[in-house]
Motif scaffolding. Sequence first.
Motif, PDB file in Angstrom:
ATOM      1  N   LEU A 145      -7.939 -11.709  75.500  1.00 26.59           N
ATOM      2  CA  LEU A 145      -8.825 -10.573  75.245  1.00 26.59           C
ATOM      3  C   LEU A 145      -9.940 -10.486  76.288  1.00 26.59           C
ATOM      4  O   LEU A 145     -10.240  -9.407  76.805  1.00 26.59           O
ATOM      5  CB  LEU A 145      -9.417 -10.683  73.839  1.00 26.59           C
ATOM      6  N   VAL A 146     -10.549 -11.638  76.586  1.00 29.23           N
ATOM      7  CA  VAL A 146     -11.640 -11.646  77.568  1.00 29.23           C
ATOM      8  C   VAL A 146     -11.101 -11.287  78.953  1.00 29.23           C
ATOM      9  O   VAL A 146     -11.736 -10.531  79.718  1.00 29.23           O
ATOM     10  CB  VAL A 146     -12.348 -13.012  77.578  1.00 29.23           C
ATOM     11  N   SER A 147      -9.916 -11.798  79.299  1.00 31.78           N
ATOM     12  CA  SER A 147      -9.330 -11.485  80.596  1.00 31.78           C
ATOM     13  C   SER A 147      -9.039  -9.994  80.722  1.00 31.78           C
ATOM     14  O   SER A 147      -9.235  -9.392  81.790  1.00 31.78           O
ATOM     15  CB  SER A 147      -8.039 -12.282  80.804  1.00 31.78           C
ATOM     16  N   MET A 148      -8.580  -9.376  79.642  1.00 29.36           N
ATOM     17  CA  MET A 148      -8.324  -7.935  79.668  1.00 29.36           C
ATOM     18  C   MET A 148      -9.617  -7.160  79.888  1.00 29.36           C
ATOM     19  O   MET A 148      -9.635  -6.160  80.624  1.00 29.36           O
ATOM     20  CB  MET A 148      -7.652  -7.507  78.366  1.00 29.36           C
ATOM     21  N   MET A 149     -10.710  -7.632  79.260  1.00 25.47           N
ATOM     22  CA  MET A 149     -11.989  -6.952  79.456  1.00 25.47           C
ATOM     23  C   MET A 149     -12.452  -7.056  80.903  1.00 25.47           C
ATOM     24  O   MET A 149     -12.947  -6.081  81.484  1.00 25.47           O
ATOM     25  CB  MET A 149     -13.042  -7.540  78.506  1.00 25.47           C
ATOM     26  N   TYR A 150     -12.309  -8.230  81.495  1.00 20.92           N
ATOM     27  CA  TYR A 150     -12.701  -8.398  82.888  1.00 20.92           C
ATOM     28  C   TYR A 150     -11.765  -7.648  83.837  1.00 20.92           C
ATOM     29  O   TYR A 150     -12.143  -7.318  84.961  1.00 20.92           O
ATOM     30  CB  TYR A 150     -12.742  -9.884  83.257  1.00 20.92           C
ATOM     31  N   PHE A 151     -10.548  -7.373  83.372  1.00 22.66           N
ATOM     32  CA  PHE A 151      -9.583  -6.655  84.191  1.00 22.66           C
ATOM     33  C   PHE A 151      -9.885  -5.155  84.222  1.00 22.66           C
ATOM     34  O   PHE A 151      -9.784  -4.508  85.274  1.00 22.66           O
ATOM     35  CB  PHE A 151      -8.175  -6.909  83.644  1.00 22.66           C
ATOM     36  N   TYR A 152     -10.288  -4.608  83.074  1.00 21.93           N
ATOM     37  CA  TYR A 152     -10.478  -3.166  82.976  1.00 21.93           C
ATOM     38  C   TYR A 152     -11.936  -2.723  83.117  1.00 21.93           C
ATOM     39  O   TYR A 152     -12.187  -1.537  83.370  1.00 21.93           O
ATOM     40  CB  TYR A 152      -9.951  -2.667  81.626  1.00 21.93           C
ATOM     41  N   LEU A 153     -12.890  -3.630  82.946  1.00 25.59           N
ATOM     42  CA  LEU A 153     -14.300  -3.240  82.936  1.00 25.59           C
ATOM     43  C   LEU A 153     -15.046  -3.900  84.085  1.00 25.59           C
ATOM     44  O   LEU A 153     -14.638  -4.953  84.588  1.00 25.59           O
ATOM     45  CB  LEU A 153     -14.950  -3.650  81.612  1.00 25.59           C
ATOM     46  N   PRO A 154     -16.172  -3.318  84.506  1.00 26.35           N
ATOM     47  CA  PRO A 154     -17.024  -4.003  85.482  1.00 26.35           C
ATOM     48  C   PRO A 154     -17.502  -5.339  84.909  1.00 26.35           C
ATOM     49  O   PRO A 154     -17.599  -5.518  83.691  1.00 26.35           O
ATOM     50  CB  PRO A 154     -18.197  -3.026  85.665  1.00 26.35           C
ATOM     51  N   HIS A 155     -17.823  -6.275  85.811  1.00 26.33           N
ATOM     52  CA  HIS A 155     -18.121  -7.639  85.362  1.00 26.33           C
ATOM     53  C   HIS A 155     -19.253  -7.684  84.339  1.00 26.33           C
ATOM     54  O   HIS A 155     -19.149  -8.363  83.317  1.00 26.33           O
ATOM     55  CB  HIS A 155     -18.459  -8.513  86.583  1.00 26.33           C
ATOM     56  N   ARG A 156     -20.368  -7.009  84.616  1.00 28.93           N
ATOM     57  CA  ARG A 156     -21.508  -7.080  83.695  1.00 28.93           C
ATOM     58  C   ARG A 156     -21.161  -6.475  82.333  1.00 28.93           C
ATOM     59  O   ARG A 156     -21.486  -7.024  81.287  1.00 28.93           O
ATOM     60  CB  ARG A 156     -22.702  -6.359  84.326  1.00 28.93           C
ATOM     61  N   THR A 157     -20.457  -5.330  82.362  1.00 26.01           N
ATOM     62  CA  THR A 157     -20.032  -4.698  81.109  1.00 26.01           C
ATOM     63  C   THR A 157     -19.043  -5.584  80.363  1.00 26.01           C
ATOM     64  O   THR A 157     -19.095  -5.712  79.137  1.00 26.01           O
ATOM     65  CB  THR A 157     -19.386  -3.327  81.395  1.00 26.01           C
ATOM     66  N   ALA A 158     -18.130  -6.221  81.106  1.00 26.83           N
ATOM     67  CA  ALA A 158     -17.147  -7.114  80.474  1.00 26.83           C
ATOM     68  C   ALA A 158     -17.837  -8.308  79.828  1.00 26.83           C
ATOM     69  O   ALA A 158     -17.449  -8.739  78.733  1.00 26.83           O
ATOM     70  CB  ALA A 158     -16.133  -7.582  81.516  1.00 26.83           C
ATOM     71  N   MET A 159     -18.856  -8.852  80.494  1.00 25.11           N
ATOM     72  CA  MET A 159     -19.576 -10.001  79.928  1.00 25.11           C
ATOM     73  C   MET A 159     -20.239  -9.630  78.604  1.00 25.11           C
ATOM     74  O   MET A 159     -20.115 -10.338  77.601  1.00 25.11           O
ATOM     75  CB  MET A 159     -20.626 -10.492  80.910  1.00 25.11           C
ATOM     76  N   ILE A 160     -20.928  -8.502  78.570  1.00 20.06           N
ATOM     77  CA  ILE A 160     -21.613  -8.077  77.343  1.00 20.06           C
ATOM     78  C   ILE A 160     -20.603  -7.770  76.246  1.00 20.06           C
ATOM     79  O   ILE A 160     -20.755  -8.199  75.098  1.00 20.06           O
ATOM     80  CB  ILE A 160     -22.503  -6.850  77.638  1.00 20.06           C
ATOM     81  N   SER A 161     -19.541  -7.057  76.593  1.00 17.89           N
ATOM     82  CA  SER A 161     -18.530  -6.685  75.597  1.00 17.89           C
ATOM     83  C   SER A 161     -17.828  -7.910  75.030  1.00 17.89           C
ATOM     84  O   SER A 161     -17.598  -8.017  73.822  1.00 17.89           O
ATOM     85  CB  SER A 161     -17.506  -5.733  76.224  1.00 17.89           C
ATOM     86  N   ALA A 162     -17.470  -8.868  75.901  1.00 17.27           N
ATOM     87  CA  ALA A 162     -16.778 -10.077  75.444  1.00 17.27           C
ATOM     88  C   ALA A 162     -17.685 -10.919  74.542  1.00 17.27           C
ATOM     89  O   ALA A 162     -17.231 -11.479  73.530  1.00 17.27           O
ATOM     90  CB  ALA A 162     -16.310 -10.888  76.649  1.00 17.27           C
ATOM     91  N   SER A 163     -18.962 -11.022  74.903  1.00 19.08           N
ATOM     92  CA  SER A 163     -19.895 -11.791  74.071  1.00 19.08           C
ATOM     93  C   SER A 163     -20.039 -11.159  72.693  1.00 19.08           C
ATOM     94  O   SER A 163     -20.034 -11.852  71.672  1.00 19.08           O
ATOM     95  CB  SER A 163     -21.257 -11.880  74.762  1.00 19.08           C
ATOM     96  N   LEU A 164     -20.162  -9.825  72.663  1.00 19.88           N
ATOM     97  CA  LEU A 164     -20.271  -9.134  71.375  1.00 19.88           C
ATOM     98  C   LEU A 164     -18.994  -9.293  70.553  1.00 19.88           C
ATOM     99  O   LEU A 164     -19.043  -9.431  69.326  1.00 19.88           O
ATOM    100  CB  LEU A 164     -20.571  -7.658  71.605  1.00 19.88           C
ATOM    101  N   LEU A 165     -17.844  -9.280  71.232  1.00 21.02           N
ATOM    102  CA  LEU A 165     -16.576  -9.465  70.531  1.00 21.02           C
ATOM    103  C   LEU A 165     -16.522 -10.827  69.852  1.00 21.02           C
ATOM    104  O   LEU A 165     -16.108 -10.944  68.683  1.00 21.02           O
ATOM    105  CB  LEU A 165     -15.416  -9.319  71.517  1.00 21.02           C
ATOM    106  N   ILE A 166     -16.930 -11.874  70.569  1.00 20.10           N
ATOM    107  CA  ILE A 166     -16.873 -13.225  70.001  1.00 20.10           C
ATOM    108  C   ILE A 166     -17.838 -13.365  68.830  1.00 20.10           C
ATOM    109  O   ILE A 166     -17.511 -13.970  67.800  1.00 20.10           O
ATOM    110  CB  ILE A 166     -17.172 -14.260  71.101  1.00 20.10           C
ATOM    111  N   VAL A 167     -19.029 -12.788  68.948  1.00 22.08           N
ATOM    112  CA  VAL A 167     -19.976 -12.826  67.824  1.00 22.08           C
ATOM    113  C   VAL A 167     -19.387 -12.098  66.621  1.00 22.08           C
ATOM    114  O   VAL A 167     -19.479 -12.570  65.474  1.00 22.08           O
ATOM    115  CB  VAL A 167     -21.325 -12.203  68.247  1.00 22.08           C
ATOM    116  N   ALA A 168     -18.753 -10.937  66.861  1.00 17.99           N
ATOM    117  CA  ALA A 168     -18.146 -10.184  65.759  1.00 17.99           C
ATOM    118  C   ALA A 168     -17.018 -10.977  65.098  1.00 17.99           C
ATOM    119  O   ALA A 168     -16.882 -10.996  63.865  1.00 17.99           O
ATOM    120  CB  ALA A 168     -17.622  -8.844  66.280  1.00 17.99           C
ATOM    121  N   LEU A 169     -16.207 -11.653  65.923  1.00 20.92           N
ATOM    122  CA  LEU A 169     -15.126 -12.477  65.367  1.00 20.92           C
ATOM    123  C   LEU A 169     -15.680 -13.656  64.575  1.00 20.92           C
ATOM    124  O   LEU A 169     -15.107 -14.047  63.545  1.00 20.92           O
ATOM    125  CB  LEU A 169     -14.223 -12.978  66.496  1.00 20.92           C
TER     126      LEU A 169
END
Length: 485
Positions: free
Chosen positions: A417-441
């Motif tokens: 999931l995190v790799s897909m975010m870094y693949f499709y999103l800019p790095h800073r946006t991917a970092m924030i989105s991935a962190s929020l995803l893990i907190v939500a999980l």
Amino acid sequence: MASRPLLRHRIRQWWRDLSDRQRDFALNIMIGSLISVLLTPIETTVVVSSLRDTMLTWQVSQFAGTDIGASLAFVDIDDQTHVSSWGSPYYTPRDKLCRLIDYSARAGARAIVVDIDLSAPGPAQRSALKCDSRSEQNAPAKPPASADDVLANYLRAYAAECPTTREGCPPIILTRSVRTSRTDILPNRAPAHEPQPSFLDPIGRDSNTVAFGTANFHVDADSMVRGWRLWEPVCERLQGHALPSAEMLAVAAYNGKDVVKLQRALDVDLAPRCLPFGAQPSALHQAQMPYASITVDVGYPLELTTSDLDRRFFYRFGWASEASARHKGGRLAVVVPAWEITDVDPAQRFNPALLRGKIVVIGGTYADNADVHQTPLGEMPGTVVLLNAINALLHDDHIRKAPWYLRYGIDGLLTILVSMMYFYLPHRTAMISASLLIVALAVTGGYVLLNRGFYFDPILPIVGIQVHEFIGGIESWLRRAGVLK
């Protein structure tokens, strides 16, 4: 040997056949997997452990009120009992305590736990209070010299008339503390501990119905009680023993197990080797320290371990006034003020059926009782901590390490999931989105897993994302500098 060059050739051919975007995605997967492996050693560092404790404490507090201890009953020496009815005594009156024990036994309790310090003898004045027919039938011709004698006579008669547990003869578990030994040390030169002596010691030796257990808990560096101590290694005159905890004895007795056999089973595997104070331990002695990971039968196979995570139990109910109970995690299902047993006419007492078939715990929550601890549900009297521990052990309700397939499955899913975010999103946006995803999980799926005893640790994945972002920043800088194409 020819297979290895062939395998390398196939891997290189597979890599060349990938498009640039596919290679970027594969690199993200490999980087995420490598970070997961490399971050494993920092799991036990102070910073990560502190963050995990904070997260886990909050998660455990969310389960408050999900269980009201249907198998437990609390005979509470509250403020009205201690101050108004008993006159604020320095010691818990032994004769009144005797009456509480006897009433619980006759009401049909399955086990009785006395969470009161009985190491020091009480005042020597005579007691006119009679405990029950057992103490009367077996009492000497003259009246008891003190309230201590009332309790001792009762327990002595109880042990004699109740060699096995049956109706009207539930096991009585007395709690005891330990102190630093002045005569013994352990082979690793650590100071040994010994049981605090009590005037009731002779009664509890090899009795199936009167036993001693500890009421100690593991206190973390932040002074919070999160985990139990299911046994205590002690030394008595160079003789090592493993004292079981009160909650272990209570649960074993509730499930019909022999507490003496349990004590002996612990001694076989967990009794420490004791040396005279000041002795120089040999290498042989040091190598023979007991390995504290065995399984005992308390009604189900219970693994005893010193793992910091595995010994953490769930607090399912808190302690507060009725007005604020809903905000503090609720209250235990059955709470009986002790004065209703010791100071009220029997015909006007509460319904004794409330205690039938339950583990009855006798303890105090009065304001002058200094036995108060910090817990995930806030400040809590020591007896209520013990009640939560008994309830947790009764249902095997503690946090445990997830099985390997679950751990690796979650790690693999997060890496993808995190790799897909870094693949499709800019790095800073991917970092924030991935962190929020893990907190939500952690808050959703982690809650479901934790309710089944398995802890999903969001700390390392979040740290891994920060490392991934750092590596990505270096990669971008190298590309801009022309080092990478």
